[in-house]
Scaffold this active site. Sequence first.
Site, PDB file in Angstrom:
ATOM      1  N   SER A  41      16.048  30.767 -42.533  1.00 41.07           N
ATOM      2  CA  SER A  41      14.936  30.376 -43.398  1.00 41.07           C
ATOM      3  C   SER A  41      15.339  30.584 -44.862  1.00 41.07           C
ATOM      4  O   SER A  41      16.288  29.955 -45.327  1.00 41.07           O
ATOM      5  CB  SER A  41      13.675  31.161 -43.021  1.00 41.07           C
ATOM      6  OG  SER A  41      12.537  30.605 -43.630  1.00 41.07           O
ATOM      7  N   ASP A  55      10.790  22.023 -36.016  1.00 40.88           N
ATOM      8  CA  ASP A  55      10.446  22.931 -37.108  1.00 40.88           C
ATOM      9  C   ASP A  55       9.383  22.296 -37.995  1.00 40.88           C
ATOM     10  O   ASP A  55       9.601  21.247 -38.601  1.00 40.88           O
ATOM     11  CB  ASP A  55      11.702  23.245 -37.928  1.00 40.88           C
ATOM     12  CG  ASP A  55      11.523  24.461 -38.830  1.00 40.88           C
ATOM     13  OD1 ASP A  55      10.384  24.738 -39.227  1.00 40.88           O
ATOM     14  OD2 ASP A  55      12.532  25.118 -39.131  1.00 40.88           O
ATOM     15  N   HIS A  79      10.384  26.891 -36.021  1.00 38.56           N
ATOM     16  CA  HIS A  79      11.154  27.427 -37.135  1.00 38.56           C
ATOM     17  C   HIS A  79      12.163  28.486 -36.721  1.00 38.56           C
ATOM     18  O   HIS A  79      13.107  28.750 -37.444  1.00 38.56           O
ATOM     19  CB  HIS A  79      10.224  27.979 -38.201  1.00 38.56           C
ATOM     20  CG  HIS A  79      10.928  28.390 -39.462  1.00 38.56           C
ATOM     21  ND1 HIS A  79      11.868  27.593 -40.069  1.00 38.56           N
ATOM     22  CD2 HIS A  79      10.854  29.515 -40.211  1.00 38.56           C
ATOM     23  CE1 HIS A  79      12.328  28.198 -41.157  1.00 38.56           C
ATOM     24  NE2 HIS A  79      11.730  29.373 -41.256  1.00 38.56           N
TER      25      HIS A  79
END
Length: 697
Positions: A567, A642, A674
Amino acid sequence: MKTTFYTLVALVCSIAIAQAQLKTISLDDSVLQQNRAFRADKLTGFQWIPNSNSYVYYTDSWTKMMQASATNTKAVESVNLAELNKALSTNLKTFFGVSWIDATQLLVPADGTYYSYSTVNKTGKLLAKTPDTAENQTWDAAKKQLAYTENNNLYVLTASQKTIAITAESFGIENGIFWSPKSSYLAFYQKDQSEVADYPILDITTTPGTLESIKYPMIGQKSEKPRLGIYNFATQQTVFISPRYQADDYLTNVSWTPDEKYVLIAELNRGQNDMSLNVYDANTGAFVRTILREQNSKWVEPEHAAYFPSATSSNFIWFSEQSGFQNLYYYSIEGKLIKQLTQNAFPAREILGNSPDGSEIYFTATGENPLNMLAYKVNLKGKQSLLTKEAGVHTAAISTDGKWVFDEYSNHNTPSKSLLLDAKGNSKMLVESANKYDGYTIGSAEIKTIKSADGTTDLYTRLIKPSNFDPSKKYPVLVYVYGGPHAQMITNSFLDGANLWMYWMAEQGYLVFTIDNRGSDNRGFAFESVIHRNLGVNEMDDQLKGVDYLKSLPFVDANRLAVHGWSYGGFMTTSLMLRKPDVFKVGVAGGPVTDWNYYEVMYGERYMDTPAENKEGFEEASTLNYVKNLKGKLLLIHGTSDDVVVMQNNFSLIKKFVEAQKQVDFFPYPMHKHNVQGKDRVHLMKKVLDYVIENNK
């Protein structure tokens, strides 16, 4: 006694035998068992029983409810799952999700159906049954009326099983349901997403594959238009608050005054640098007054609703970072600041509760060491006391009468301790966990500080070494990075905030290093906001200070450095590999933001402003502009479903690599969002760590 050669040989042999008897932790176990087999002993699911000094917790994999009290901590079985299932004709596997209605009744959820269960009579009854497609189920305080959404509309199921349709419009409502204290009103968010762009997510489980569109407002583009409605059960009418804001500004942190006369809303402009806490009339929706206003050249981020400690007063507690650290302020509903309750140079995080008369507020804060999380209380005159005496990361729960605190904590040397604290600060041990890693080969972590790139700020570092660490050897290093706001990788908890797979990696002959750079959490506004409009710049500079520190260690192989993150950590990994190409030999970036133009509005514009306002910042931060610099081996990973960091980020970067004739590796995880969870996470971590080991030689 004189040590002989034979004594030394015997000593070495005995150590070798002892080490040979130790069990090893597999990669599978390091991924799946950290919070299962290796989880410290705790009072699982601890809850205070309302209006008493008794409490419950669960044993036998959440199938037995044990009960004890603050004055008699010897627990007895209160309810077992088999008898509850028999009474309710349910087939629940655990007590997970069960809560208390009152001192003798449980609220039991079962796939959208809700029951009450008497712990005294061992009988139950149906309370509510919602449609299969219902979402966002929210009970009122008395657990008598249930609000829920279905097909973007809001409904209430009354105690008499009557369904009331609150809305009949196609507006989205997500986790935005706010019962008034006495259930006379129901406030709710609506958001008009008609101008928000659709974003396609491919579902490969159908034949042929299908596209599922989500609403994903990207930075600088059309956003949602929120509004707040208030339904009056007496008049059966809904009013909407009178606008004091632009259509796409944010309505956040809704709360009710105890007398149900007013609704308080923190209204934030889209630029997120101007916030007003506004009061609205519950019956008419009319604007009443602005209690306070906060502005900042970087951002204002209201994180908590107004907290009312007394049921008989409309005076409230407000969290604010205006001093540079989040502190507690006591206001009247008329807008007068009565008292700044805390004046700490460290952040308050959450309110845990209050004394019955509202004169004392219990809250968590880091204390002077930002690696800790401690419990405090403060009275309405500003007298503050520390409740938890031991350093570490604490979770706490306050009894209804305010006389007892349940405290559970761990620290670097303590797997877990569960305590009861009384009003005088005396403690009683309930559970002290053994170290579940005893008998296993596992390395150790060192926590230190180094100076950041500004030359003055302390940054915390964690270095994990293998169990057979030899300072005369040279070790490769895996740097694990996150680096973004609202996250802290290093804490004074057991394993120091690390994932168990990091210790597995150390046993493969690696050092695993992490540094919480400027921009990360729990260090105050100045520390966090240094990233504003320039994401990646100061964070990378601090990470490179970490690299300098590693290179200063005689046992580090400076030519074998790898970096991995997910991320924001994926953004940091790709940024470091492309903008600092001579530092790391290998990088693995999971779910990375590669260009902030592709990220969502609220988070992205808070930290970067819009592309029109900050063209240079967006250009500098975009990893797409640096693909020609790549020297090391780079693996990019993304979940194909995602909906947080959409896959356009990775695809756009890969396209640039192709155009630049640069070879990189890419691995998708079909239908994962995600992050990759469940059993597939073992596959993910093997993919990541194998890639590092194979390419960092």
